[in-house]
Design a protein around this motif. Sequence first.
Motif, PDB file in Angstrom:
ATOM      1  N   VAL A  84     -10.272   1.574  -6.374  1.00  0.00           N
ATOM      2  CA  VAL A  84     -11.592   1.290  -5.812  1.00  0.00           C
ATOM      3  C   VAL A  84     -11.684  -0.227  -5.669  1.00  0.00           C
ATOM      4  CG1 VAL A  84     -14.077   1.586  -6.082  1.00  0.00           C
ATOM      5  CG2 VAL A  84     -12.525   3.305  -6.991  1.00  0.00           C
ATOM      6  N   THR A  85     -11.653  -0.711  -4.439  1.00  0.00           N
ATOM      7  CA  THR A  85     -11.467  -2.134  -4.220  1.00  0.00           C
ATOM      8  C   THR A  85     -12.382  -2.683  -3.132  1.00  0.00           C
ATOM      9  OG1 THR A  85      -9.806  -3.792  -3.547  1.00  0.00           O
ATOM     10  CG2 THR A  85      -9.588  -1.587  -2.631  1.00  0.00           C
ATOM     11  N   ALA A  86     -12.637  -3.982  -3.225  1.00  0.00           N
ATOM     12  CA  ALA A  86     -13.410  -4.649  -2.171  1.00  0.00           C
ATOM     13  C   ALA A  86     -12.550  -4.855  -0.933  1.00  0.00           C
ATOM     14  CB  ALA A  86     -13.938  -5.994  -2.672  1.00  0.00           C
ATOM     15  N   GLY A  87     -11.235  -4.839  -1.104  1.00  0.00           N
ATOM     16  CA  GLY A  87     -10.316  -5.007   0.016  1.00  0.00           C
ATOM     17  C   GLY A  87      -8.947  -5.442  -0.452  1.00  0.00           C
ATOM     18  N   ILE A  88      -7.922  -4.902   0.167  1.00  0.00           N
ATOM     19  CA  ILE A  88      -6.542  -5.280  -0.132  1.00  0.00           C
ATOM     20  C   ILE A  88      -5.757  -5.316   1.172  1.00  0.00           C
ATOM     21  CG2 ILE A  88      -6.372  -4.496  -2.526  1.00  0.00           C
ATOM     22  CD1 ILE A  88      -5.372  -1.841  -1.579  1.00  0.00           C
ATOM     23  N   SER A  89      -4.636  -6.018   1.157  1.00  0.00           N
ATOM     24  CA  SER A  89      -3.826  -6.165   2.359  1.00  0.00           C
ATOM     25  C   SER A  89      -3.091  -4.870   2.686  1.00  0.00           C
ATOM     26  CB  SER A  89      -2.806  -7.290   2.162  1.00  0.00           C
ATOM     27  OG  SER A  89      -1.833  -6.906   1.201  1.00  0.00           O
ATOM     28  N   GLU A  90      -2.594  -4.780   3.924  1.00  0.00           N
ATOM     29  CA  GLU A  90      -1.817  -3.609   4.326  1.00  0.00           C
ATOM     30  C   GLU A  90      -0.573  -3.473   3.462  1.00  0.00           C
ATOM     31  OE1 GLU A  90      -0.988  -4.172   8.430  1.00  0.00           O
ATOM     32  OE2 GLU A  90      -3.073  -4.031   9.067  1.00  0.00           O
ATOM     33  N   ARG A  91       0.089  -4.596   3.192  1.00  0.00           N
ATOM     34  CA  ARG A  91       1.309  -4.563   2.380  1.00  0.00           C
ATOM     35  C   ARG A  91       1.028  -4.038   0.982  1.00  0.00           C
ATOM     36  NH1 ARG A  91       6.020  -3.621   3.321  1.00  0.00           N
ATOM     37  NH2 ARG A  91       5.622  -2.119   1.678  1.00  0.00           N
ATOM     38  N   THR A  92      -0.077  -4.502   0.385  1.00  0.00           N
ATOM     39  CA  THR A  92      -0.442  -4.051  -0.953  1.00  0.00           C
ATOM     40  C   THR A  92      -0.791  -2.573  -0.946  1.00  0.00           C
ATOM     41  OG1 THR A  92      -1.255  -6.253  -1.575  1.00  0.00           O
ATOM     42  CG2 THR A  92      -2.027  -4.394  -2.880  1.00  0.00           C
ATOM     43  N   THR A  93      -1.497  -2.123   0.093  1.00  0.00           N
ATOM     44  CA  THR A  93      -1.847  -0.712   0.188  1.00  0.00           C
ATOM     45  C   THR A  93      -0.595   0.160   0.207  1.00  0.00           C
ATOM     46  OG1 THR A  93      -3.856  -1.248   1.416  1.00  0.00           O
ATOM     47  CG2 THR A  93      -3.095   1.024   1.521  1.00  0.00           C
ATOM     48  N   LEU A  94       0.375  -0.222   1.003  1.00  0.00           N
ATOM     49  CA  LEU A  94       1.624   0.537   1.065  1.00  0.00           C
ATOM     50  C   LEU A  94       2.354   0.509  -0.280  1.00  0.00           C
ATOM     51  CD1 LEU A  94       2.875  -0.609   4.585  1.00  0.00           C
ATOM     52  CD2 LEU A  94       2.073   1.684   3.963  1.00  0.00           C
ATOM     53  N   ASP A  95       2.329  -0.639  -0.940  1.00  0.00           N
ATOM     54  CA  ASP A  95       3.017  -0.767  -2.230  1.00  0.00           C
ATOM     55  C   ASP A  95       2.370   0.107  -3.300  1.00  0.00           C
ATOM     56  OD1 ASP A  95       4.861  -2.524  -1.195  1.00  0.00           O
ATOM     57  OD2 ASP A  95       3.880  -4.333  -1.962  1.00  0.00           O
ATOM     58  N   ILE A  96       1.040   0.144  -3.341  1.00  0.00           N
ATOM     59  CA  ILE A  96       0.399   0.943  -4.385  1.00  0.00           C
ATOM     60  C   ILE A  96       0.530   2.438  -4.092  1.00  0.00           C
ATOM     61  CG2 ILE A  96      -1.200  -0.899  -5.036  1.00  0.00           C
ATOM     62  CD1 ILE A  96      -3.404   0.598  -3.555  1.00  0.00           C
ATOM     63  N   LEU A  97       0.605   2.806  -2.811  1.00  0.00           N
ATOM     64  CA  LEU A  97       0.877   4.207  -2.488  1.00  0.00           C
ATOM     65  C   LEU A  97       2.258   4.598  -2.981  1.00  0.00           C
ATOM     66  CD1 LEU A  97      -0.606   4.496   1.119  1.00  0.00           C
ATOM     67  CD2 LEU A  97      -1.481   5.587  -0.952  1.00  0.00           C
ATOM     68  N   ASN A  98       3.207   3.710  -2.802  1.00  0.00           N
ATOM     69  CA  ASN A  98       4.567   3.973  -3.264  1.00  0.00           C
ATOM     70  C   ASN A  98       4.615   4.057  -4.788  1.00  0.00           C
ATOM     71  OD1 ASN A  98       7.384   4.354  -2.518  1.00  0.00           O
ATOM     72  ND2 ASN A  98       7.759   2.414  -3.576  1.00  0.00           N
ATOM     73  N   ALA A  99       3.726   3.324  -5.451  1.00  0.00           N
ATOM     74  CA  ALA A  99       3.676   3.336  -6.912  1.00  0.00           C
ATOM     75  C   ALA A  99       2.994   4.577  -7.466  1.00  0.00           C
ATOM     76  CB  ALA A  99       2.962   2.084  -7.417  1.00  0.00           C
ATOM     77  N   GLY A 100       2.437   5.396  -6.584  1.00  0.00           N
ATOM     78  CA  GLY A 100       1.868   6.657  -7.023  1.00  0.00           C
ATOM     79  C   GLY A 100       0.366   6.752  -7.053  1.00  0.00           C
ATOM     80  N   VAL A 101      -0.340   5.742  -6.544  1.00  0.00           N
ATOM     81  CA  VAL A 101      -1.801   5.828  -6.478  1.00  0.00           C
ATOM     82  C   VAL A 101      -2.197   7.017  -5.603  1.00  0.00           C
ATOM     83  CG1 VAL A 101      -3.827   4.703  -5.505  1.00  0.00           C
ATOM     84  CG2 VAL A 101      -2.282   3.406  -6.956  1.00  0.00           C
ATOM     85  N   ALA A 102      -3.176   7.778  -6.070  1.00  0.00           N
ATOM     86  CA  ALA A 102      -3.559   9.001  -5.356  1.00  0.00           C
ATOM     87  C   ALA A 102      -4.619   8.768  -4.290  1.00  0.00           C
ATOM     88  CB  ALA A 102      -4.055  10.049  -6.351  1.00  0.00           C
ATOM     89  N   GLY A 103      -5.184   7.568  -4.249  1.00  0.00           N
ATOM     90  CA  GLY A 103      -6.193   7.306  -3.244  1.00  0.00           C
ATOM     91  C   GLY A 103      -6.645   5.865  -3.250  1.00  0.00           C
TER      92      GLY A 103
END
Length: 223
Positions: A84-103
């Motif tokens: 739950v974030t105010a905003g993150i970069s596209e690169r960070t979004t892809l990285d956290i998805l790869n790390a297993g974040v569910a949403g």
Amino acid sequence: MSTPTRILLLDDHSLFRESLVRLLESEPDFRVVAHCATVSAAIDVLQRTPIDVVLLDYDLGEERGTDLLRQLHACKSSPRVLMVTAGISERTTLDILNAGVAGVLFKHSNPTQLVDAIRKIAQGEMWLDGGIVRSLVSGVKDRGAETRNTRPLTSRQQEVLSGILDGLTNKEIAWNLKVSESSIKAVIQELFQKAGVRTRSQLVRIAIEKHAGDWLSNDKKLG
């Protein structure tokens, strides 16, 4: 009566935490087990108490939400994580998805969306805001990223992937396609094999980062 979803909230802004706790505790199927401001405090809770869903802010002042993700494997419980974030970069979004974040959910989202996201994630599904997905796909296409065309998707696989990117559950995808839920699960396993992944979040990341030009090229919603 079903067991409430046990929630841990990690955010360094106390006013946001307290207001969010009040919102969540108004839902009869939620129980906020703890809320804290630091990764170490969150790890301490996770090592002592079973948690179903962690609501995790990315920017924790001197820390980052990814610091918690790297330590989750050492905890007794295996919670699912909603960033739950105010905003993150596209690169960070892809990285956290790869790390297993569910949403991923933005803080300015409607409270109803947050409640829906927690419920879906607690049931083993994913939550991605449609705007996030469109932004990621557009960014990858704009950069002209190389795509892999060696393992094209069937039309059914593209339909199921589109449903996943829309944040639909297996049951919802099955209803839309007029097939059984078990058929959808089988197609998702095929997608996992083609992408070389084991989770839905990793599938989304690979589909967007590596296959935006082929797997997603026929998705009208994301074009």
